[in-house]
Design an enzyme around this catalytic site. Structure first.
Site, PDB file in Angstrom:
ATOM      1  N   ASN A  91       9.402  14.391   4.305  1.00 43.30           N
ATOM      2  CA  ASN A  91       8.464  14.214   5.411  1.00 43.30           C
ATOM      3  C   ASN A  91       8.108  12.747   5.555  1.00 43.30           C
ATOM      4  OD1 ASN A  91       7.963  17.172   5.676  1.00 43.30           O
ATOM      5  ND2 ASN A  91       7.009  16.909   3.671  1.00 43.30           N
ATOM      6  N   HIS A 137     -11.119  -5.347   0.862  1.00 45.81           N
ATOM      7  CA  HIS A 137     -11.666  -4.315   1.744  1.00 45.81           C
ATOM      8  C   HIS A 137     -12.972  -4.756   2.394  1.00 45.81           C
ATOM      9  CE1 HIS A 137     -12.853  -0.476   3.280  1.00 45.81           C
ATOM     10  NE2 HIS A 137     -13.697  -0.160   2.318  1.00 45.81           N
TER      11      HIS A 137
END
Length: 261
Positions: A66, A83
């Site tokens: 996938n 971040h």
């Protein structure tokens, strides 16, 4: 004991089962709860999407695979210093540049599950940390500190996991003073079982979102959406949490594991 015999002893203990591996990771898939930001901030992380390439069919008769869509900060994930704006200028602040020695370290687990069950807005304080140290021993430099709240048991539902109402989200986390105290101890990172490393009320703290703001300012790390911390001792476990070596990554989903005896 020389270095190789230390590793040999660990290997033997893993094989015998006297050292156990505990998975402290939440399942990752389309049903994984994701953080929703206030409307003024615009974009949100999308839910996980899984796209089939082939499944032993005409598109690939002998194999199944996938491709996936997901945000860096989805599910059980690692926060790199880049971040947050306070950590953006550090060297080695992205998931591909952090030294791998940082991904394996001893861990302290502060159990505040009873307090969080009684008060969804529970905040860990300096006094509470000192009480824990008086019982279990000093928090050492270079170690992780995780707060157990059993919040992971709410992970099956986005509504209960985020626990938001018209006044905002309600989930436990640390005070700014608690994070400052832990940083003074020289810890490597802070983690908890909620969707992020801060309390639901953290946007109104000073500074806002102190676990993010202060930890990343100090070039330290975060772990969020952890699970099964009720299976870990207060001290003595080893935490393994390695983000993907994603170039320029601000974070990454991880398979977080703990070694316990």
């Amino acid at each position: 004991m020389n270095d190789m015999s230390v590793l040999g002893g660990l290997g033997a203990a893993l094989l015998s089962g006297s050292v156990k591996v505990v998975d402290i990771t939440a399942p990752l898939g389309p049903e994984t709860p994701v953080l929703y930001l206030p409307p003024q901030f615009g974009k949100n992380t999308p839910n996980v999407k899984v796209h089939k390439i082939s499944a032993y069919d005409q598109d690939g008769p002998f194999w199944a695979w996938n491709w996936i869509e997901l945000g860096e900060h989805t599910g059980t994930h690692f926060d790199a210093p880049s971040h947050w704006i306070t950590g953006k200028d550090h060297e080695g602040n992205t998931t591909d540049t952090i030294k791998p020695q940082n991904f394996v370290a001893p861990v302290n687990v502060i159990d505040r599950s009873k307090e969080a069950a009684a008060d969804h807005d529970y905040l860990l304080t300096v006094d509470s940390i000192k009480d824990w140290e008086a019982e279990h021993g000093e928090i050492e430099a270079g170690t992780w500190v995780l707060m157990r709240t059993d919040w992971y048991k709410r992970n099956g539902s986005t509504e209960t996991f985020l626990n938001a109402d018209e006044n905002g989200p309600h989930s436990p986390g640390p005070t700014a003073e608690a994070i400052e105290y832990l940083l003074s101890k020289g810890i490597i990172g802070w983690g908890q079982e909620t969707v992020g490393t801060d309390a639901g009320s953290a946007g109104g703290m000073t500074p806002p979102f102190p676990a993010h703001n202060l930890m990343h300012k100090a070039n330290k790390f975060g772990l969020a959406s952890l699970s099964n911390l009720d299976q870990l001792p207060a001290k003595g476990a080893i935490l393994i949490a390695a983000p993907l070596k994603f170039v320029g990554g601000t974070g990454s989903p991880v398979r977080a594991l703990a070694l316990i005896v």
